[in-house]
Motif scaffolding. Structure first.
Motif, short mmCIF file in Angstrom:
data_model
loop_
_atom_site.label_atom_id
_atom_site.label_comp_id
_atom_site.label_asym_id
_atom_site.label_seq_id
_atom_site.Cartn_x
_atom_site.Cartn_y
_atom_site.Cartn_z
N ALA A 40 0.82 -1.22 0.00
CA ALA A 40 0.00 0.00 0.00
C ALA A 40 0.85 1.27 0.00
CB ALA A 40 -0.92 0.00 1.22
N GLY A 41 2.18 1.10 -0.07
CA GLY A 41 3.06 2.26 -0.13
C GLY A 41 3.51 2.79 1.22
N VAL A 42 3.30 2.01 2.28
CA VAL A 42 3.73 2.43 3.61
C VAL A 42 5.01 1.67 3.94
CG1 VAL A 42 3.14 2.51 6.06
CG2 VAL A 42 1.33 2.79 4.33
N PRO A 43 6.15 2.36 4.04
CA PRO A 43 7.40 1.67 4.35
C PRO A 43 7.32 0.94 5.69
CG PRO A 43 7.83 3.91 3.60
CD PRO A 43 6.34 3.80 3.84
N ALA A 44 7.76 -0.32 5.69
CA ALA A 44 7.76 -1.12 6.92
C ALA A 44 8.84 -2.17 6.78
CB ALA A 44 6.40 -1.78 7.13
N ILE A 45 9.43 -2.53 7.90
CA ILE A 45 10.38 -3.63 7.92
C ILE A 45 9.77 -4.77 8.72
CG2 ILE A 45 12.40 -2.14 7.68
CD1 ILE A 45 12.93 -2.59 10.71
N VAL A 46 10.27 -5.98 8.51
CA VAL A 46 9.76 -7.12 9.26
C VAL A 46 10.48 -7.21 10.60
CG1 VAL A 46 8.98 -8.43 7.25
CG2 VAL A 46 11.30 -8.76 8.13
N VAL A 47 9.83 -7.86 11.55
CA VAL A 47 10.36 -7.98 12.91
C VAL A 47 11.78 -8.52 12.91
CG1 VAL A 47 10.07 -9.25 15.08
CG2 VAL A 47 8.10 -8.15 14.02
N GLY A 48 12.06 -9.50 12.05
CA GLY A 48 13.40 -10.08 11.99
C GLY A 48 14.47 -9.08 11.61
N ASP A 49 14.11 -8.04 10.85
CA ASP A 49 15.08 -7.00 10.50
C ASP A 49 15.46 -6.17 11.73
OD1 ASP A 49 15.05 -7.79 7.85
OD2 ASP A 49 13.55 -6.29 7.27
N LEU A 50 14.55 -6.05 12.68
CA LEU A 50 14.85 -5.31 13.90
C LEU A 50 15.61 -6.19 14.89
CD1 LEU A 50 14.44 -2.64 15.43
CD2 LEU A 50 12.33 -3.60 16.36
N SER A 51 15.19 -7.43 15.02
CA SER A 51 15.82 -8.33 16.00
C SER A 51 17.10 -8.94 15.49
CB SER A 51 14.84 -9.45 16.39
OG SER A 51 14.65 -10.33 15.30
N GLY A 52 17.26 -9.00 14.16
CA GLY A 52 18.44 -9.66 13.60
C GLY A 52 18.28 -11.16 13.50
N VAL A 53 17.09 -11.67 13.81
CA VAL A 53 16.80 -13.10 13.74
C VAL A 53 15.55 -13.28 12.88
CG1 VAL A 53 16.24 -15.17 15.06
CG2 VAL A 53 17.77 -13.46 16.04
N PRO A 54 15.64 -14.09 11.82
CA PRO A 54 14.46 -14.27 10.98
C PRO A 54 13.38 -15.09 11.69
CG PRO A 54 16.17 -15.81 10.34
CD PRO A 54 16.77 -14.91 11.39
N GLU A 55 12.19 -15.08 11.11
CA GLU A 55 11.14 -15.96 11.63
C GLU A 55 11.64 -17.39 11.57
OE1 GLU A 55 7.42 -15.44 9.62
OE2 GLU A 55 7.26 -13.35 10.20
N LEU A 56 11.38 -18.15 12.62
CA LEU A 56 11.86 -19.52 12.71
C LEU A 56 10.69 -20.49 12.82
CD1 LEU A 56 14.66 -18.91 15.39
CD2 LEU A 56 14.94 -19.04 12.91
N MET A 57 10.96 -21.73 12.53
CA MET A 57 10.00 -22.82 12.74
C MET A 57 8.65 -22.55 12.08
SD MET A 57 11.07 -23.72 16.63
CE MET A 57 12.80 -23.96 16.99
N GLY A 58 8.72 -22.15 10.83
CA GLY A 58 7.50 -21.92 10.06
C GLY A 58 6.68 -20.74 10.58
#
Length: 194
Positions: A40-58
């Motif tokens: 929708a044109g709203v800049p956002a990062i995913v939680v993993g970008d802030l924590s430095g750890v990607p989503e895990l375990m599906g």
């Protein structure tokens, strides 16, 4: 200022995300919410970008990280908390927007158990506990008021009405309690073959 958005009910989330960005917030979201915002044109990062750890375990493990929970729980102006935040690079999360849907009472207990949201209610509890410094937002009906209150306070949560923040916290704890009751209703049903 960081705003973390993790919502099942996406009603009004694009407008809220845009409004928070206009107030200077860096928007962080779980994957599905972030994809909707960015589309929708709203800049956002995913939680993993802030924590430095990607989503895990599906996707079962997303937000359980000191950078998220530390950001929600640390007390601004508290010397030890400020030192920890500085030492470990913990961001200042000022707004948490999170909602989750009651589990369907008619589903099989095993399938429902796999659908239980653990991280969302935990983040809501953390933000509500620290409502002196963080806005816990669980209801899309409150989005316009949140934006108006932050705009009137120049984006400073601590400058908003303490009674209003307390009411948001009470609503947040009520929502997590209702969610826990919905889980109980499903798990209390006899399992197939029992």
């Amino acid at each position: 200022m960081y705003a973390v958005l993790s919502v099942t009910d996406k009603t009004g989330i694009v407008e809220l995300g845009a409004g928070l960005r206009d107030l200077g917030a860096l928007v962080v979201a779980t994957r599905g919410t972030a994809e909707l915002l960015v589309a929708a044109g709203v800049p956002a990062i995913v939680v993993g970008d802030l924590s430095g750890v990607p989503e895990l375990m599906g996707g079962r493990v997303r937000a359980f990280h000191p950078s998220i929970f530390g950001g929600l729980l640390y007390r601004r102006g508290h010397p030890a908390d400020e030192a920890d935040a500085e030492a470990y690079g913990i961001p200042r999360i000022d707004v948490l927007v999170c909602n989750f849907t009651d589990l369907a009472a008619g589903g099989a207990p095993g399938a429902a158990t796999d659908s239980v949201d653990v991280g969302g209610p935990a983040m809501v509890r953390a933000a509500a506990k620290n409502h002196a410094h963080v806005l816990p937002v669980v209801d899309p009906a409150d989005y316009a008021e949140v934006l108006a209150a932050l705009a009137a306070a120049d984006g400073r949560v601590a400058a908003t009405d303490p009674a209003w923040r307390r009411a948001l916290a009470a609503k947040a704890f009520d929502r997590t309690a209702a969610y826990d009751r919905s889980i109980h209703r499903v798990l209390a049903q006899p399992a197939d073959g029992a």
